[in-house]
Scaffold this motif. Structure first.
Motif, PDB file in Angstrom:
ATOM      1  N   LEU A  25       0.786  -1.243  -0.121  1.00 42.60           N
ATOM      2  CA  LEU A  25       0.039   0.001   0.061  1.00 42.60           C
ATOM      3  C   LEU A  25       0.864   1.286   0.205  1.00 42.60           C
ATOM      4  CD1 LEU A  25      -2.780  -1.035   2.385  1.00 42.60           C
ATOM      5  CD2 LEU A  25      -2.927  -0.872   0.177  1.00 42.60           C
ATOM      6  N   ASP A  26       2.117   1.268   0.660  1.00 43.43           N
ATOM      7  CA  ASP A  26       2.690   2.380   0.663  1.00 43.43           C
ATOM      8  C   ASP A  26       3.492   2.846  -0.722  1.00 43.43           C
ATOM      9  OD1 ASP A  26       4.590   0.328   0.528  1.00 43.43           O
ATOM     10  OD2 ASP A  26       5.995   1.570   1.663  1.00 43.43           O
ATOM     11  N   ARG A  27       3.183   2.027  -1.670  1.00 49.27           N
ATOM     12  CA  ARG A  27       3.781   2.461  -3.220  1.00 49.27           C
ATOM     13  C   ARG A  27       2.591   3.171  -3.914  1.00 49.27           C
ATOM     14  NH1 ARG A  27       8.117  -2.226  -4.388  1.00 49.27           N
ATOM     15  NH2 ARG A  27       9.399  -1.937  -2.472  1.00 49.27           N
ATOM     16  N   LEU A  28       1.400   2.684  -3.503  1.00 45.82           N
ATOM     17  CA  LEU A  28       0.256   3.293  -4.190  1.00 45.82           C
ATOM     18  C   LEU A  28       0.172   4.701  -4.170  1.00 45.82           C
ATOM     19  CD1 LEU A  28      -2.534   0.498  -3.219  1.00 45.82           C
ATOM     20  CD2 LEU A  28      -0.933   0.405  -5.390  1.00 45.82           C
ATOM     21  N   SER A  29      -0.622   5.398  -5.270  1.00 46.99           N
ATOM     22  CA  SER A  29      -0.846   6.792  -5.069  1.00 46.99           C
ATOM     23  C   SER A  29      -1.911   7.158  -4.331  1.00 46.99           C
ATOM     24  CB  SER A  29      -1.441   7.251  -6.650  1.00 46.99           C
ATOM     25  OG  SER A  29      -2.548   6.536  -6.899  1.00 46.99           O
ATOM     26  N   ASP A  30      -2.012   8.423  -3.961  1.00 46.18           N
ATOM     27  CA  ASP A  30      -3.201   8.451  -3.085  1.00 46.18           C
ATOM     28  C   ASP A  30      -4.389   8.288  -3.536  1.00 46.18           C
ATOM     29  OD1 ASP A  30      -1.544   9.766  -1.133  1.00 46.18           O
ATOM     30  OD2 ASP A  30      -1.671  11.817  -1.677  1.00 46.18           O
ATOM     31  N   GLU A  31      -4.709   8.607  -4.801  1.00 48.54           N
ATOM     32  CA  GLU A  31      -5.989   8.296  -5.540  1.00 48.54           C
ATOM     33  C   GLU A  31      -6.309   6.970  -5.587  1.00 48.54           C
ATOM     34  OE1 GLU A  31      -3.647  10.532  -6.632  1.00 48.54           O
ATOM     35  OE2 GLU A  31      -4.560  12.127  -6.380  1.00 48.54           O
ATOM     36  N   GLU A  32      -5.323   5.900  -5.860  1.00 48.03           N
ATOM     37  CA  GLU A  32      -5.511   4.491  -5.707  1.00 48.03           C
ATOM     38  C   GLU A  32      -5.974   4.000  -4.232  1.00 48.03           C
ATOM     39  OE1 GLU A  32      -5.680   0.556  -6.925  1.00 48.03           O
ATOM     40  OE2 GLU A  32      -6.013   2.339  -8.039  1.00 48.03           O
ATOM     41  N   LEU A  33      -5.250   4.658  -3.295  1.00 49.28           N
ATOM     42  CA  LEU A  33      -5.621   4.277  -1.917  1.00 49.28           C
ATOM     43  C   LEU A  33      -6.799   4.569  -1.665  1.00 49.28           C
ATOM     44  CD1 LEU A  33      -2.466   5.714   0.029  1.00 49.28           C
ATOM     45  CD2 LEU A  33      -3.171   3.052  -0.426  1.00 49.28           C
ATOM     46  N   LEU A  34      -7.565   5.726  -2.111  1.00 42.26           N
ATOM     47  CA  LEU A  34      -8.926   6.098  -1.814  1.00 42.26           C
ATOM     48  C   LEU A  34      -9.888   5.174  -2.568  1.00 42.26           C
ATOM     49  CD1 LEU A  34      -8.640  10.133  -1.803  1.00 42.26           C
ATOM     50  CD2 LEU A  34      -8.733   8.638   0.130  1.00 42.26           C
ATOM     51  N   ARG A  35      -9.378   4.849  -3.778  1.00 39.79           N
ATOM     52  CA  ARG A  35     -10.392   3.951  -4.664  1.00 39.79           C
ATOM     53  C   ARG A  35     -10.477   2.624  -4.093  1.00 39.79           C
ATOM     54  NH1 ARG A  35     -10.021   0.139  -8.077  1.00 39.79           N
ATOM     55  NH2 ARG A  35      -7.932   0.009  -8.231  1.00 39.79           N
ATOM     56  N   ARG A  36      -9.323   2.171  -3.365  1.00 40.16           N
ATOM     57  CA  ARG A  36      -9.563   0.782  -2.840  1.00 40.16           C
ATOM     58  C   ARG A  36     -10.067   0.651  -1.483  1.00 40.16           C
ATOM     59  NH1 ARG A  36      -4.181  -2.775  -3.922  1.00 40.16           N
ATOM     60  NH2 ARG A  36      -3.847  -2.460  -6.001  1.00 40.16           N
ATOM     61  N   THR A  37     -10.195   1.910  -0.684  1.00 37.53           N
ATOM     62  CA  THR A  37     -10.695   2.135   0.619  1.00 37.53           C
ATOM     63  C   THR A  37     -11.960   1.129   0.944  1.00 37.53           C
ATOM     64  OG1 THR A  37      -9.558   3.895   1.100  1.00 37.53           O
ATOM     65  CG2 THR A  37     -11.335   3.729   2.389  1.00 37.53           C
ATOM     66  N   PRO A  38     -12.902   1.486   0.133  1.00 39.81           N
ATOM     67  CA  PRO A  38     -14.157   0.609   0.299  1.00 39.81           C
ATOM     68  C   PRO A  38     -14.039  -0.839   0.632  1.00 39.81           C
ATOM     69  CG  PRO A  38     -14.700   2.504  -1.296  1.00 39.81           C
ATOM     70  CD  PRO A  38     -13.136   2.346  -0.949  1.00 39.81           C
ATOM     71  N   ARG A  39     -13.388  -1.347  -0.189  1.00 40.86           N
ATOM     72  CA  ARG A  39     -13.089  -2.835  -0.086  1.00 40.86           C
ATOM     73  C   ARG A  39     -11.861  -3.211   0.824  1.00 40.86           C
ATOM     74  NH1 ARG A  39     -11.376  -1.561  -4.963  1.00 40.86           N
ATOM     75  NH2 ARG A  39      -9.413  -2.410  -5.625  1.00 40.86           N
ATOM     76  N   GLU A  40     -10.915  -2.381   1.038  1.00 49.07           N
ATOM     77  CA  GLU A  40      -9.459  -2.378   1.833  1.00 49.07           C
ATOM     78  C   GLU A  40      -9.482  -1.553   2.544  1.00 49.07           C
ATOM     79  OE1 GLU A  40      -5.210  -3.707   0.135  1.00 49.07           O
ATOM     80  OE2 GLU A  40      -6.906  -3.553  -1.318  1.00 49.07           O
ATOM     81  N   PRO A  41      -9.968  -1.507   3.653  1.00 46.99           N
ATOM     82  CA  PRO A  41      -9.905  -0.460   5.108  1.00 46.99           C
ATOM     83  C   PRO A  41      -8.214  -0.041   5.283  1.00 46.99           C
ATOM     84  CG  PRO A  41     -11.423  -1.983   5.665  1.00 46.99           C
ATOM     85  CD  PRO A  41     -10.856  -2.574   4.336  1.00 46.99           C
ATOM     86  N   ALA A  42      -7.470  -0.864   4.874  1.00 46.93           N
ATOM     87  CA  ALA A  42      -6.005  -0.663   5.344  1.00 46.93           C
ATOM     88  C   ALA A  42      -5.364   0.426   4.391  1.00 46.93           C
ATOM     89  CB  ALA A  42      -5.232  -1.940   5.214  1.00 46.93           C
ATOM     90  N   ALA A  43      -6.268   0.449   3.251  1.00 43.54           N
ATOM     91  CA  ALA A  43      -5.892   1.470   2.380  1.00 43.54           C
ATOM     92  C   ALA A  43      -6.040   3.069   2.713  1.00 43.54           C
ATOM     93  CB  ALA A  43      -6.578   1.411   0.919  1.00 43.54           C
ATOM     94  N   PHE A  44      -7.131   3.186   3.500  1.00 39.57           N
ATOM     95  CA  PHE A  44      -7.286   4.534   4.300  1.00 39.57           C
ATOM     96  C   PHE A  44      -6.322   4.864   5.297  1.00 39.57           C
ATOM     97  CE2 PHE A  44      -9.321   7.886   6.491  1.00 39.57           C
ATOM     98  CZ  PHE A  44      -9.577   8.763   5.609  1.00 39.57           C
TER      99      PHE A  44
END
Length: 184
Positions: free
Chosen positions: A4-23
């Protein structure tokens, strides 16, 4: 699950609903920036900390509405922080309803971190903007401080809206790096 630390902010937000660790990762990236922004505009660290908690709770609650084409995720987050700040000023208090609704408590920071938040608040905007390229600093001033829309910014800078967005995005990324690596 990707690192997750390599993902862009936008990708983290996109993944958040199904992957809470992204937020969680998004929060860790931007906690200092949001605290600094709010501390600079409030009377105390405690108020800044409470508003930061509200900001992240609101961001989490509205993450499904975030669209990358509307601008950088960090600008969206600072917009939420600004809204929370203005609302608290208008009401004369920090709201707790949103935090209670999601079961989020007060953001707890140890004394050392409180002192760091206070020191972050003592840095001037101009001091931070001096680290940017002139066009990026101009874009940040116009978009974040003066709150121009991207079309207005593009007109002022005599460039396309896409180029104006890039200047803001690069400037915010540089500022985030400065704040994250600053030994304040």
């Amino acid at each position: 699950m990707a690192n997750l630390d390599r993902l862009s902010d936008e990708e983290l937000l996109r993944r958040t609903p199904r992957e809470p660790a992204a937020f969680d990762q998004f929060y860790l990236r931007h906690e200092r920036l949001v605290l600094s922004y709010l501390r600079k505009r409030t009377a105390s660290s405690d108020v800044a900390i409470d508003l930061a908690a509200e900001t992240f709770v609101a961001a989490l609650g509205s993450v499904r509405r975030y669209r990358a084409q509307d601008g950088p995720a960090v600008a969206w987050l600072i917009g939420i922080a600004r809204h929370k700040l203005l609302r608290s000023i208008k009401r004369g208090q920090v709201e707790e309803r949103a935090r209670r609704k999601l079961g989020a408590g007060r953001l707890e920071l140890i004394d050392e971190r409180l002192e760091r938040v206070d020191r972050l608040g003592s840095r001037s905007v101009e001091e931070l903007l001096a680290h940017l390229r002139p066009r990026e600093a101009e874009a940040i001033r116009a978009r974040v401080i003066e709150e121009l829309s991207y079309p207005e910014l593009a007109e002022r800078m005599q460039c396309s809206t896409l180029v104006a967005r890039k200047h803001v995005s690069r400037g915010l990324l540089t500022l985030r790096t400065i704040v994250e690596h600053d030994d304040v």
